[in-house]
Design a protein around this motif. Structure first.
Motif, PDB file in Angstrom:
ATOM      1  N   ARG B 263      -6.965  -2.504  -6.209  1.00 34.74           N
ATOM      2  CA  ARG B 263      -6.478  -3.560  -5.349  1.00 34.74           C
ATOM      3  C   ARG B 263      -5.361  -4.238  -6.125  1.00 34.74           C
ATOM      4  O   ARG B 263      -5.587  -4.829  -7.171  1.00 34.74           O
ATOM      5  CB  ARG B 263      -7.591  -4.554  -5.005  1.00 34.74           C
ATOM      6  CG  ARG B 263      -7.198  -5.518  -3.897  1.00 34.74           C
ATOM      7  CD  ARG B 263      -8.401  -6.342  -3.416  1.00 34.74           C
ATOM      8  NE  ARG B 263      -8.529  -7.615  -4.099  1.00 34.74           N
ATOM      9  CZ  ARG B 263      -7.896  -8.735  -3.749  1.00 34.74           C
ATOM     10  NH1 ARG B 263      -7.076  -8.740  -2.718  1.00 34.74           N
ATOM     11  NH2 ARG B 263      -8.088  -9.839  -4.433  1.00 34.74           N
ATOM     12  N   ARG B 287       0.149  -1.873   5.982  1.00 32.07           N
ATOM     13  CA  ARG B 287      -1.104  -1.469   5.346  1.00 32.07           C
ATOM     14  C   ARG B 287      -1.489  -2.454   4.235  1.00 32.07           C
ATOM     15  O   ARG B 287      -1.841  -2.077   3.117  1.00 32.07           O
ATOM     16  CB  ARG B 287      -1.027  -0.027   4.817  1.00 32.07           C
ATOM     17  CG  ARG B 287      -0.584   0.963   5.878  1.00 32.07           C
ATOM     18  CD  ARG B 287      -1.101   2.369   5.612  1.00 32.07           C
ATOM     19  NE  ARG B 287      -2.545   2.427   5.552  1.00 32.07           N
ATOM     20  CZ  ARG B 287      -3.372   2.282   6.587  1.00 32.07           C
ATOM     21  NH1 ARG B 287      -2.879   2.113   7.806  1.00 32.07           N
ATOM     22  NH2 ARG B 287      -4.671   2.328   6.423  1.00 32.07           N
ATOM     23  N   LEU B 288      -1.381  -3.737   4.602  1.00 29.87           N
ATOM     24  CA  LEU B 288      -1.772  -4.798   3.675  1.00 29.87           C
ATOM     25  C   LEU B 288      -2.887  -5.623   4.298  1.00 29.87           C
ATOM     26  O   LEU B 288      -3.066  -5.630   5.516  1.00 29.87           O
ATOM     27  CB  LEU B 288      -0.572  -5.713   3.380  1.00 29.87           C
ATOM     28  CG  LEU B 288       0.635  -5.060   2.712  1.00 29.87           C
ATOM     29  CD1 LEU B 288       1.757  -6.072   2.545  1.00 29.87           C
ATOM     30  CD2 LEU B 288       0.236  -4.458   1.368  1.00 29.87           C
ATOM     31  N   SER B 308      -2.832  -7.986  -0.435  1.00 30.07           N
ATOM     32  CA  SER B 308      -3.062  -6.789  -1.250  1.00 30.07           C
ATOM     33  C   SER B 308      -3.113  -5.547  -0.387  1.00 30.07           C
ATOM     34  O   SER B 308      -3.100  -5.626   0.848  1.00 30.07           O
ATOM     35  CB  SER B 308      -4.377  -6.938  -2.024  1.00 30.07           C
ATOM     36  OG  SER B 308      -5.467  -7.026  -1.130  1.00 30.07           O
ATOM     37  N   ASN B 309      -3.186  -4.387  -1.058  1.00 27.94           N
ATOM     38  CA  ASN B 309      -3.237  -3.124  -0.324  1.00 27.94           C
ATOM     39  C   ASN B 309      -4.589  -2.931   0.337  1.00 27.94           C
ATOM     40  O   ASN B 309      -5.615  -3.274  -0.208  1.00 27.94           O
ATOM     41  CB  ASN B 309      -2.972  -1.957  -1.278  1.00 27.94           C
ATOM     42  CG  ASN B 309      -3.914  -1.974  -2.475  1.00 27.94           C
ATOM     43  OD1 ASN B 309      -3.894  -2.917  -3.282  1.00 27.94           O
ATOM     44  ND2 ASN B 309      -4.733  -0.956  -2.607  1.00 27.94           N
ATOM     45  N   ASN B 310      -4.528  -2.342   1.543  1.00 30.86           N
ATOM     46  CA  ASN B 310      -5.728  -2.013   2.310  1.00 30.86           C
ATOM     47  C   ASN B 310      -6.429  -0.791   1.769  1.00 30.86           C
ATOM     48  O   ASN B 310      -7.638  -0.698   1.738  1.00 30.86           O
ATOM     49  CB  ASN B 310      -5.310  -1.626   3.742  1.00 30.86           C
ATOM     50  CG  ASN B 310      -5.695  -2.661   4.735  1.00 30.86           C
ATOM     51  OD1 ASN B 310      -6.564  -3.470   4.482  1.00 30.86           O
ATOM     52  ND2 ASN B 310      -5.038  -2.616   5.870  1.00 30.86           N
ATOM     53  N   ASP B 311      -5.630   0.202   1.405  1.00 37.72           N
ATOM     54  CA  ASP B 311      -6.160   1.534   1.125  1.00 37.72           C
ATOM     55  C   ASP B 311      -6.616   1.691  -0.314  1.00 37.72           C
ATOM     56  O   ASP B 311      -6.128   1.023  -1.219  1.00 37.72           O
ATOM     57  CB  ASP B 311      -5.086   2.595   1.409  1.00 37.72           C
ATOM     58  CG  ASP B 311      -4.552   2.484   2.822  1.00 37.72           C
ATOM     59  OD1 ASP B 311      -3.319   2.554   2.996  1.00 37.72           O
ATOM     60  OD2 ASP B 311      -5.369   2.315   3.741  1.00 37.72           O
ATOM     61  N   ARG B 312      -7.547   2.624  -0.491  1.00 36.89           N
ATOM     62  CA  ARG B 312      -8.013   2.938  -1.843  1.00 36.89           C
ATOM     63  C   ARG B 312      -8.019   4.436  -2.098  1.00 36.89           C
ATOM     64  O   ARG B 312      -7.788   4.858  -3.226  1.00 36.89           O
ATOM     65  CB  ARG B 312      -9.457   2.441  -2.039  1.00 36.89           C
ATOM     66  CG  ARG B 312      -9.706   0.991  -1.742  1.00 36.89           C
ATOM     67  CD  ARG B 312      -9.526   0.112  -2.954  1.00 36.89           C
ATOM     68  NE  ARG B 312      -9.891  -1.262  -2.613  1.00 36.89           N
ATOM     69  CZ  ARG B 312      -9.055  -2.156  -2.092  1.00 36.89           C
ATOM     70  NH1 ARG B 312      -7.799  -1.833  -1.865  1.00 36.89           N
ATOM     71  NH2 ARG B 312      -9.475  -3.379  -1.799  1.00 36.89           N
ATOM     72  N   LEU B 320       0.098   3.436  -3.941  1.00 35.32           N
ATOM     73  CA  LEU B 320      -0.449   2.201  -3.375  1.00 35.32           C
ATOM     74  C   LEU B 320       0.283   0.971  -3.896  1.00 35.32           C
ATOM     75  O   LEU B 320       0.567   0.031  -3.149  1.00 35.32           O
ATOM     76  CB  LEU B 320      -1.940   2.084  -3.692  1.00 35.32           C
ATOM     77  CG  LEU B 320      -2.845   3.086  -2.982  1.00 35.32           C
ATOM     78  CD1 LEU B 320      -4.289   2.908  -3.430  1.00 35.32           C
ATOM     79  CD2 LEU B 320      -2.747   2.945  -1.480  1.00 35.32           C
ATOM     80  N   MET B 323       3.581   0.736  -2.204  1.00 36.12           N
ATOM     81  CA  MET B 323       3.418   0.207  -0.840  1.00 36.12           C
ATOM     82  C   MET B 323       3.243  -1.298  -0.861  1.00 36.12           C
ATOM     83  O   MET B 323       3.773  -2.014  -0.007  1.00 36.12           O
ATOM     84  CB  MET B 323       2.196   0.837  -0.175  1.00 36.12           C
ATOM     85  CG  MET B 323       2.534   2.077   0.626  1.00 36.12           C
ATOM     86  SD  MET B 323       1.063   3.015   1.062  1.00 36.12           S
ATOM     87  CE  MET B 323       0.184   1.833   2.040  1.00 36.12           C
ATOM     88  N   LEU B 324       2.482  -1.793  -1.826  1.00 32.02           N
ATOM     89  CA  LEU B 324       2.281  -3.230  -1.939  1.00 32.02           C
ATOM     90  C   LEU B 324       3.620  -3.909  -2.262  1.00 32.02           C
ATOM     91  O   LEU B 324       3.987  -4.917  -1.652  1.00 32.02           O
ATOM     92  CB  LEU B 324       1.241  -3.511  -3.040  1.00 32.02           C
ATOM     93  CG  LEU B 324       0.761  -4.937  -3.362  1.00 32.02           C
ATOM     94  CD1 LEU B 324       1.667  -5.640  -4.345  1.00 32.02           C
ATOM     95  CD2 LEU B 324       0.507  -5.758  -2.149  1.00 32.02           C
ATOM     96  N   GLY B 327       5.859  -3.814   0.703  1.00 31.04           N
ATOM     97  CA  GLY B 327       5.327  -4.713   1.731  1.00 31.04           C
ATOM     98  C   GLY B 327       5.582  -6.173   1.414  1.00 31.04           C
ATOM     99  O   GLY B 327       6.022  -6.947   2.274  1.00 31.04           O
TER     100      GLY B 327
END
Lengths: 381, 355
Positions: B263, B287-288, B308-312, B320, B323-324, B327
């Protein structure tokens, strides 16, 4: 807990000192008794249903101490726990129950006719009277350990028994998980509803698992007889009413219990009982009679008297707040009840409450008139 | 869990045990006891050991797929990439970003996870980790504070630094038995500079956190990767390793943290954007996720959010974090536009992981 006990054998691969809990900051009965040596001696045992030593003590490890009372710090998972782990539980029972020995016998007396008086406590002071106990159903494991299947089995049997009662005991069962909002409000207003345990003493022992599955409340139409199903014990049986007629409360209690026990016995599931420990319940503090008979009584002057606690001690009574075991008193009103559970009978314990409260009300009246009460202070009962 | 568990699946799995003797009922207890959460859709089950994910795969696989947006553990593989040099545009405007943080977890292979581990296993985790951390040097050199031996002064200092973690109160964790024997074998390690922090035996064997005030996410992530690699090396020298496989990535207690367990987030001020009705949709497409500044179970106060990022799982650490970064830069752009009275656009959705 019903998760498979074979991990206990796996833990034996670790040395005793690696598995022994750190009890250095603890103040409960379990921590007083459990040494590393004792832990090493009994850690490989388990009851027939798979309850282990670590299961017994987990609540005491997780709860080092309680501000108001010295907690027990362990629970039984089934009837056999008291046998299999007697090396730990016997000394705890002795410490908690005034020196009760492993060879002592406990007397059960639920004959309400043997109670003397109890119908004349002054209602100007004694606001309400109540007697409760617990009962465990033979053939099932106890709330810290039982599975959903067992808990539902207990509920089914209990509902059958309780809804077949008649006369003053005729009533209705309310399962917690299908209660309507209206029913819930009513039960709260009647002070009947029990909630999911929040006390860590109970949650750390696994008693709140699967809430509210298999839990419920039965009460009679008169709202004077109440049974909790699957809270801290299989059954908690309560007789109560406003005012000071403890005699009537106790009679209803005894009669109701007898009727319920008959029905359970017919189904081949009597109550857990033996002649050494009396009625078997989840917490070692409730062994024997499991009985707490008490009143809500107004003692604003007596309760601030320097000798109040000493008087209570001599009368073998204890004080609590009016919210129950974990609370403090409000407005000079105390919950006064018997301190003992094991080693004396139901009649004897309720007698102590009746006589003791009568005396304390007289003391309160004297203090109101500005008179001293020193001559009334009783000898140790 | 409640979506995936049928009586038929329960019937097939209820007599199985993992090599460490853990059972299905133990995995699902937290989900049975906690029907639903007001802010987030909870998972409702935990792993008791590495093998839980295999032995109970009939339950875990559909949950993983549902939670991780279609990642199929039966057919897909998870990429691991801890090369921080690949991050671009990773320094945010300090006027908006108050702090930057990256966290993950790591589990020690061979020992049961926090819902299940005995006192001896938990103490073993502590021993292994603390011994390894003692080998860190330079800007990563630091010390360990065992929770049970904290002095009042140390405790106050850790609270002031916002480092101290407390006994879990969330029933999501307590009903999964993660608070047993507290505070035995729990502790906090941090470097002298207070930018690299490790929690021992909280919800996972270890939680590894890199953080600092301000918006330099790139430096935070660089330290994160470097620290993780060094810790891994130090435990390997002693014959231990992290739980990892190419199907599920890093193995952690909660299925929601599988994969990277990562995260990456910021505390960011978005007074205008947060009041716009499109805020949630913008976050979704990027995707946050937003949280309150108190962490997972809290609501936001004022204009400052934890983003924070949604994905793990299914994307690597580098992907990731990038992407953060992209974003948050977008959110700040929106905020700046709104300050000037300009309008903003909802961005098109970021693509899912590669199939």
């Amino acid at each position: 807990m019903p998760f498979g006990n074979t991990h206990n054998n796996f833990k034996l691969n670790y040395k005793v000192e690696d598995e022994f809990p750190d009890l250095s900051k603890h103040n409960n009965h379990m921590a007083k008794v459990l040494t590393k040596e004792l832990y090493g001696k009994i850690r490989d045992r388990q009851t027939p249903s798979g309850y282990t030593l670590d299961d017994v003590i987990q609540t005491g490890v997780d709860n080092p101490g309680h501000p108001f009372i010295m907690t027990v710090g362990c629970v039984a998972g089934d009837e056999e726990s008291y046998e299999v782990f007697k090396d730990l539980l016997d000394p705890i029972i002795s410490d908690r129950h005034g020196g009760y020995k492993p060879t002592d016998k406990h007397v059960t007396d639920l004959n309400f006719e043997n109670l003397k008086g109890g119908d004349d406590l002054d209602p100007a002071y004694v606001l309400s009277s109540r007697v409760r106990t617990g009962r465990s159903i033979k053939g099932f494991t106890l709330p810290p350990h039982n599975s959903r299947g067992e808990r539902r089995g207990i509920e089914k049997l209990s509902v059958e028994a309780l809804t077949s009662l008649d006369g003053e005991f005729k009533g209705k069962y309310y399962p917690l998980k299908s209660m309507t909002d209206a029913e819930q409000d009513q039960l709260i207003n009647d002070h009947f509803l029990f909630d999911k345990p929040v006390s860590p003493l109970l949650t750390c022992a696994g008693m709140a698992r699967d809430w509210p599955d298999g839990r419920g409340i039965m009460h009679n139409d008169n709202k004077t007889f109440l049974v909790w199903v699957n809270e801290e014990d299989h059954l908690r049986v309560i007789s109560m009413q406003q005012g000071g007629n403890m005699r009537e409360v106790f009679k209803r209690f005894c009669v109701g219990l007898q009727k319920i026990e008959e029905i359970f016995k017919k189904h081949g599931h009597g109550f857990m009982w033996n002649e050494h420990l009396g009625y078997i319940l989840t917490c070692p503090s409730n062994l024997g009679t499991g009985l707490r008979g008490g009143v809500h009584v107004k003692l604003p002057k007596l309760s601030v008297h320097a000798k109040f606690d000493e008087i209570l001690g001599r009368l073998r009574l204890q004080k609590r707040g009016t919210g129950g075991v974990d609370t403090a008193s409000v407005g000079g009103v105390f919950d006064i009840s018997n301190a003992d559970r094991l080693g004396s009978s139901e009649v004897a314990q309720v007698q102590l409450v009746v006589d003791g409260v009568k005396l304390m009300v007289e003391m309160e009246k004297k203090l109101e008139k500005g008179e001293a009460i020193d001559s009334m202070i009783p000898a140790q009962k | 869990m409640a979506k995936a568990l049928t009586p038929a699946i329960y019937g097939r799995l209820r007599d199985k045990i993992t090599p460490n003797n853990w059972t299905l009922d133990q995995c699902i207890q937290t989900g049975v006891d906690n029907p639903g959460h007001p802010f987030i859709k909870t998972v409702g089950c935990v792993a008791d050991d590495e093998e839980s994910y295999e032995v109970f795969s009939e339950l875990f696989d559909p949950i993983i797929k549902d939670r991780h947006n279609g990642y199929d553990p039966t057919t897909m593989t998870h990429p691991t990439d801890l090369d921080a040099s690949k991050i671009t545009n990773g320094v945010f405007d300090d006027k908006y970003v108050l702090s930057s943080r990256v966290r993950t977890g790591r589990s020690i292979r061979g020992l049961s996870l926090p819902p299940a581990g005995s006192r001896a296993e938990r103490r073993e985790v502590e021993r292994v980790v603390v011994m390894a951390l003692a080998g860190l040097k330079g800007d990563l050199a630091g010390r360990y504070y065992g929770l049970q031996d904290l002095t009042d002064k140390e405790q106050q200092q850790l609270i002031d630094d916002h480092f101290l973690f407390d006994k879990p109160v969330s029933p999501l964790l307590t009903c999964a038995f993660m608070a047993r024997d507290w505070p035995d074998a729990r502790g906090i390690w941090h470097n002298n500079e207070k930018t690299f922090l490790i929690w021992v035996n909280e919800e996972d064997h270890t939680r590894v956190i890199s953080m600092e005030k301000g918006g330099n996410m790139k430096r935070v992530f660089e330290r994160f990767c470097r620290g993780l690699k060094q810790v891994e090396q130090l435990i390997q020298e002693r014959g231990w390793e992290f739980m990892w496989n190419e199907r599920l990535g890093y193995i952690l207690t909660c299925p929601s943290n599988l994969g990277t367990g990562l995260r990456a987030g910021v505390h960011v001020r978005l007074p205008n954007l947060s009041k716009d009705t499109r805020f949630s949709k913008i976050l979704d497409n990027l995707r946050l996720q937003k949280r309150g500044t108190g962490g997972v179970d809290t609501a936001a106060t004022g204009d400052t959010f934890d983003i924070s990022n949604n994905d793990r799982l299914g994307k690597s650490e580098v992907e990731l974090v990038q992407m953060l970064v992209d974003g948050v830069n977008y959110l700040i752009e929106c905020e700046k536009k709104m300050e000037k009275g300009q309008d903003i656009k909802i961005p098109s959705p970021v693509t899912q992981f590669r199939k």
